[in-house]
Design an enzyme around this catalytic site. Structure first.
Site, PDB file in Angstrom:
ATOM      1  N   GLU A   1       0.818  -1.209   0.000  1.00  0.00           N
ATOM      2  CA  GLU A   1       0.000   0.000   0.000  1.00  0.00           C
ATOM      3  C   GLU A   1       0.852   1.259   0.000  1.00  0.00           C
ATOM      4  O   GLU A   1       0.514   2.260  -0.646  1.00  0.00           O
ATOM      5  CB  GLU A   1      -0.938   0.006   1.215  1.00  0.00           C
ATOM      6  CG  GLU A   1      -2.082  -0.980   1.132  1.00  0.00           C
ATOM      7  CD  GLU A   1      -1.664  -2.419   1.366  1.00  0.00           C
ATOM      8  OE1 GLU A   1      -2.394  -3.342   0.934  1.00  0.00           O
ATOM      9  OE2 GLU A   1      -0.593  -2.630   1.970  1.00  0.00           O
TER      10      GLU A   1
ATOM     11  N   HIS B   1      -8.322  -5.556  11.239  1.00  0.00           N
ATOM     12  CA  HIS B   1      -9.077  -5.363  10.000  1.00  0.00           C
ATOM     13  C   HIS B   1     -10.415  -4.669  10.222  1.00  0.00           C
ATOM     14  O   HIS B   1     -11.241  -4.621   9.303  1.00  0.00           O
ATOM     15  CB  HIS B   1      -9.344  -6.720   9.315  1.00  0.00           C
ATOM     16  CG  HIS B   1      -8.112  -7.366   8.759  1.00  0.00           C
ATOM     17  ND1 HIS B   1      -7.160  -7.943   9.558  1.00  0.00           N
ATOM     18  CD2 HIS B   1      -7.676  -7.516   7.484  1.00  0.00           C
ATOM     19  CE1 HIS B   1      -6.189  -8.431   8.799  1.00  0.00           C
ATOM     20  NE2 HIS B   1      -6.473  -8.179   7.539  1.00  0.00           N
TER      21      HIS B   1
END
Length: 320
Positions: free
Chosen positions: A58, A128
């Site tokens: 990312e 998450h």
């Protein structure tokens, strides 16, 4: 009349932007396959040079997106879950957000970050399940959380056209929402709230997928209380005028916010209401707990997320 899903609305917004402007491109993991549900068919239609499958980093593809934006492109970056934003917060908050100011407007970063997932998705455990939209609003990045398919299309379209960095959260709890669309889809201006239901007794400000919970509770309580449901849509810049106008009608406030309580978005809404609004009772907020880290165990996970029962209790509390 067309029944349009939230995910399909975002897919259409991306397709329309790619079609209209050759400077628009998409970066992300598995965007070619449309794994997150937002990009199916785009790589086949527009090619792998504009819809780019990236390596599993990312930080790398966010930096590439910032560079492309500085070079005149309008990149859209897809991060598959909100927790990944912690990896790229420096690039977004300290670099992309500040380039224009630090260069006197000579360099712009028209970058859009789209973040599907989290927000009522259970069982994804601690790393998450975060919903950190408050962090981006705090540092002054344009921060969007649409609740409906038409708003998802309209806000994403406006984000891509905006000359500043924008982070758009697409909560998992909203991705399956469907809406009857009777008019052509069009951009939605940033910074404009939406009143989903008018009322006279209490204003409920609900964020993202929680708008639908608020509407359900408002309908359930219609015989005893008139609830106005206000959807900010854009958390920053926030539509203060819409909030104050609503409080002028109701005088009472509950904020329903799927992020942590301490120093969260709900706290800012309460502060604005107390400083600038007319309140007949102390306001309430329904949020995740202070410093919440959602566990993997489903029962504990659900117990930490804001829900309709907590909202009903808060509404009744401000009416006493």
């Amino acid at each position: 009349m067309t029944l349009l899903s939230y995910a399909k609305a975002m897919n259409r917004a991306l397709a329309d932007a790619l079609e209209a402007d050759p400077a628009v491109c998409v970066f992300g993991e598995d965007v070619g396959a449309g794994l997150a549900g937002l990009t199916p068919g785009l790589q086949q239609r527009f090619g792998a040079q504009r819809v780019v499958d990236t390596p599993l980093s990312e930080q790398a593809f966010t930096s590439a997106g910032i560079g492309a934006a500085l070079a005149g492109m309008r990149p859209v970056i897809e991060l598959q879950i909100p927790s990944l934003l912690f990896l790229v917060f420096e690039q977004l908050a300290n670099q992309a957000h500040k380039f224009s100011l630090m260069t006197g407007g000579q360099a712009g970063v028209p970058l859009t970050v789209v973040v599907p997932g989290s927000g009522s998705r259970s069982g994804w455990a601690g790393q998450h399940s975060d919903h950190p939209y408050g962090l981006f609003a705090h540092v002054g990045i344009k921060t969007l959380v649409p609740a409906t398919p038409t708003d998802a299309y309209g806000l994403l379209s406006s984000a891509i056209a905006d000359d500043d960095p924008v982070v758009l959260f697409a909560p998992a709890g909203a991705l399956g929402v469907r809406e009857d669309v009777t008019a052509p889809l069009s951009p939605v201006p940033l910074g404009a709230a939406r009143t989903h239901r008018s009322g006279t007794d209490v204003t409920v400000v609900a964020v993202g997928h929680l708008v639908h919970q608020a509407l359900a509770v408002a309908a359930e309580l219609a015989g005893e209380v008139s609830v106005e449901v206000l959807d900010p849509r854009t958390l920053y810049p926030f539509d203060r005028a819409a909030l104050l106008a609503s409080l002028g009608r109701t005088g009472r406030l509950v904020v329903l916010d799927d992020s942590n309580r301490f120093a969260g978005f709900a706290a800012e809404v309460l502060a604005i209401a107390c400083e600038e609004g007319r309140l007949l009772a102390p306001p309430r907020r329904v949020t995740r707990p202070d410093g919440a880290v959602l566990p993997f165990a489903l029962g504990l996970d659900r117990a930490l997320q804001p829900d309709g029962e907590q909202l009903r209790e808060a509404i009744r509390a401000v009416l006493k």
